[in-house]
Design an enzyme around this catalytic site. Structure first.
Site, PDB file in Angstrom:
ATOM      1  N   LYS A   1     -93.615  56.300 -29.521  1.00 48.97           N
ATOM      2  CA  LYS A   1     -94.469  55.758 -30.593  1.00 48.97           C
ATOM      3  C   LYS A   1     -93.960  54.397 -31.051  1.00 48.97           C
ATOM      4  O   LYS A   1     -94.511  53.785 -31.953  1.00 48.97           O
ATOM      5  CB  LYS A   1     -94.494  56.718 -31.794  1.00 48.97           C
ATOM      6  CG  LYS A   1     -95.218  58.003 -31.518  1.00 48.97           C
ATOM      7  CD  LYS A   1     -95.471  58.946 -32.691  1.00 48.97           C
ATOM      8  CE  LYS A   1     -94.735  58.919 -33.904  1.00 48.97           C
ATOM      9  NZ  LYS A   1     -95.006  60.031 -34.830  1.00 48.97           N
TER      10      LYS A   1
ATOM     11  N   LYS B   1     -91.130  54.007 -32.576  1.00 54.34           N
ATOM     12  CA  LYS B   1     -90.428  54.223 -33.842  1.00 54.34           C
ATOM     13  C   LYS B   1     -89.002  54.683 -33.548  1.00 54.34           C
ATOM     14  O   LYS B   1     -88.760  55.392 -32.579  1.00 54.34           O
ATOM     15  CB  LYS B   1     -91.111  55.355 -34.628  1.00 54.34           C
ATOM     16  CG  LYS B   1     -92.344  54.959 -35.397  1.00 54.34           C
ATOM     17  CD  LYS B   1     -92.759  56.119 -36.333  1.00 54.34           C
ATOM     18  CE  LYS B   1     -93.692  55.646 -37.421  1.00 54.34           C
ATOM     19  NZ  LYS B   1     -94.027  56.700 -38.375  1.00 54.34           N
TER      20      LYS B   1
HETATM   21  N1  C2G Z   1     -98.471  59.350 -45.255  1.00 51.93           N
HETATM   22  C1  C2G Z   1     -99.183  59.258 -46.451  1.00 51.93           C
HETATM   23  N2  C2G Z   1     -98.834  58.307 -47.354  1.00 51.93           N
HETATM   24  C2  C2G Z   1     -97.798  57.454 -47.110  1.00 51.93           C
HETATM   25  C3  C2G Z   1     -97.069  57.560 -45.908  1.00 51.93           C
HETATM   26  C4  C2G Z   1     -97.425  58.528 -44.978  1.00 51.93           C
HETATM   27  O1  C2G Z   1    -100.133  60.026 -46.694  1.00 51.93           O
HETATM   28  N3  C2G Z   1     -97.484  56.521 -48.044  1.00 51.93           N
HETATM   29  C5  C2G Z   1     -98.884  60.373 -44.286  1.00 51.93           C
HETATM   30  C6  C2G Z   1     -99.354  59.776 -42.965  1.00 51.93           C
HETATM   31  O2  C2G Z   1    -100.709  59.360 -43.057  1.00 51.93           O
HETATM   32  C7  C2G Z   1     -99.167  60.966 -42.018  1.00 51.93           C
HETATM   33  C8  C2G Z   1     -97.939  61.684 -42.614  1.00 51.93           C
HETATM   34  O3  C2G Z   1     -97.780  61.190 -43.959  1.00 51.93           O
HETATM   35  O4  C2G Z   1    -100.300  61.828 -42.080  1.00 51.93           O
HETATM   36  C9  C2G Z   1     -96.668  61.423 -41.824  1.00 51.93           C
HETATM   37  O5  C2G Z   1     -96.486  60.020 -41.750  1.00 51.93           O
HETATM   38  P1  C2G Z   1     -95.547  59.445 -40.564  1.00 51.93           P
HETATM   39  O6  C2G Z   1     -94.269  60.186 -40.563  1.00 51.93           O
HETATM   40  O7  C2G Z   1     -95.562  57.955 -40.640  1.00 51.93           O
HETATM   41  O8  C2G Z   1     -96.374  59.922 -39.288  1.00 51.93           O
HETATM   42  P2  C2G Z   1     -96.872  59.047 -38.050  1.00 51.93           P
HETATM   43  O9  C2G Z   1     -95.770  58.227 -37.508  1.00 51.93           O
HETATM   44  O10 C2G Z   1     -98.135  58.412 -38.468  1.00 51.93           O
HETATM   45  O11 C2G Z   1     -97.109  60.208 -36.947  1.00 51.93           O
HETATM   46  O12 C2G Z   1     -99.480  62.474 -33.550  1.00 51.93           O
HETATM   47  C10 C2G Z   1     -99.542  61.904 -34.846  1.00 51.93           C
HETATM   48  C11 C2G Z   1     -98.270  61.166 -35.185  1.00 51.93           C
HETATM   49  O13 C2G Z   1     -97.130  61.976 -34.946  1.00 51.93           O
HETATM   50  C12 C2G Z   1     -98.323  60.738 -36.649  1.00 51.93           C
END
Ligand code: C2G
Length: 137
Positions: A44, A46
């Site tokens: 990803k 990350k």
């Molecule tokens: N999130 C949120 N508000 C934020 C930060 C994150 O609602 N200020 C939500 C994101 O939209 C997501 C969840 O928290 O639904 C997890 O965020 P991340 O860890 O950044 O996930 P991500 O890297 O987007 O991984 O297959 C899907 C991916 O694994 C999603």
């Protein structure tokens, strides 16, 4: 039992993550979080500060979470929904539309992100974005 699923990295877990998990849990009786492994995070683009094991340990302590499974690929969601008898798939709306293909298998819900907080913001605010302190363990 109405089962909910969500996916993510959940690094440096913060209020935005917790609010997502809380709201997701309110769509059913059981919430599964499918947590990106360190290897999948690399796919990803990350690099989580906290290891998969530690991110899993923390999520398992969150009262809204019932189980944590590994996310190893972009392609496992349909199988995960089937294997876990999922009724509702929930993600933050930064992903809006990206997982609509799951509508053939379960309800798909995108929730508004929590403004003003993100793992990237935390790293930047702490001046850690590029520092050597930031090397993953
Ligand atoms: N999130 C949120 N508000 C934020 C930060 C994150 O609602 N200020 C939500 C994101 O939209 C997501 C969840 O928290 O639904 C997890 O965020 P991340 O860890 O950044 O996930 P991500 O890297 O987007 O991984 O297959 C899907 C991916 O694994 C999603």
């Amino acid at each position: 039992m109405k089962k909910v699923i969500t996916y993510g990295t959940f690094d440096l877990i913060h209020k935005g993550h917790i609010r997502l998990l809380k709201r997701a849990s309110e769509y059913g009786d059981n919430l599964t979080v499918v947590l990106s492994t360190d290897e999948f995070n690399a796919e990803k683009g990350k690099k989580a500060y906290t290891s998969y094991e530690d991110r899993k340990y923390i999520l398992e302590a969150v009262k809204y979470v019932d189980q944590v499974l590994p996310e190893r690929s972009w392609d496992q969601k349909i199988q995960d929904v089937k294997d876990n008898d999922i009724d509702v798939f929930v993600m933050g709306d930064d992903w809006k539309g990206k997982f609509d293909f799951l509508e053939d298998y379960c309800e798909v819900v995108y929730l508004p992100r929590t403004e003003g907080i993100s793992t990237t913001k935390i790293k930047n605010d702490l001046g850690l974005e590029d520092s050597k302190h930031w090397e993953a363990k």
